[in-house]
Design an enzyme around this catalytic site. Sequence first.
Site: not given
Length: 278
Positions: A115, A134, A146, A184
């Site tokens: 992450s 991801h 991602e 994130n």
Amino acid sequence: MKVAVFGAGTMGSGIAQVFAAKGHTALMYASSVASAQRHKDKLAASLNKKVAKGKMTQEDCDALLSRVLVEEFEAAADADLVIECVAEKMETKKELLGRLDAICKDSAIFASNTSSLSITEIGAGLKHPMVGMHFFNPVPAMKLVEVIAGANTPDELVEYIKNLSVEIGKTPVVVNEAPGFVVNKILIPYCNEGVCVLHEGVASAEDIDIAMQLGCNHPMGPLHLGDLIGWDIVLNIMDVLYNETHDSKYRANVLIRKMVRAGKLGIKSGEGFFNYKK
Ligand code: 3HC
């Protein structure tokens, strides 16, 4: 295609499910074969609920589960794709990938669902090139992947994972390596800010979430979202963002640290900022 998914928690189970739903074979790995079997049983229970609600046919459910296999480590040797989603600790990932590097066929692709950690560092020293893939929680429902290019990721590999993401029903975005990538880097400080607002006594947990849901049309507020992600994960990502940049805007709120120490991790532990115990 045979996909070996290492780590059968929320993310790993979801990843195995989406690949199996598209006809691929997904090997599910946890700390032991027995533990992986328990995760497969949990997946079966959640799919059976879908069948009971009329959202999935029994036939599709059985076919999907028949493609999720629990095997010994060595069965990953002929996997076409390895996806690691084990604990967000660099040593843990490197130790596992080092062992896989030695047994997997040369053509196997190594991907990480990290992450926020560096894909370049995760892949350093491996003969298999590494790429980031991801996924988002809950994996079956969230459309985005991602695709992260580390410093040594070949362009063809990025292209391959991009196409594969489309093939399994997701929408990929290509991202250059950076702490937290795109989502994130924005989302986790947002959850942290929700906790800051609570900590400063500006509003109650319920009202903070109602404000962000109804004021911004978000599907859930920052505190419920952190409960879904897990505050241990949120804290870990905040610490990565801070340690990589030393920018004080990424300082985790002390209340998150206290919650994690108390085991109040969110939905998975039964309690976070809201209570999920039945
Ligand atoms: N597992 C699998 N599928 C799930 C699920 C779960 N835990 N929760 C919901 N779903 C599926 C449902 O089955 C349903 O699909 P269907 O229509 O095919 O049956 C669909 O999602 C919608 O579910 P519901 O109608 O029951 O519930 P909601 O409409 O309330 O949606 C939600 C639930 C999708 C979780 C929504 O609240 C949402 O989008 N929340 C935000 C989630 C988010 O932002 N996730 C990103 C977290 S960050 C991350 O993962 C990155 C990591 O690195 C930290």
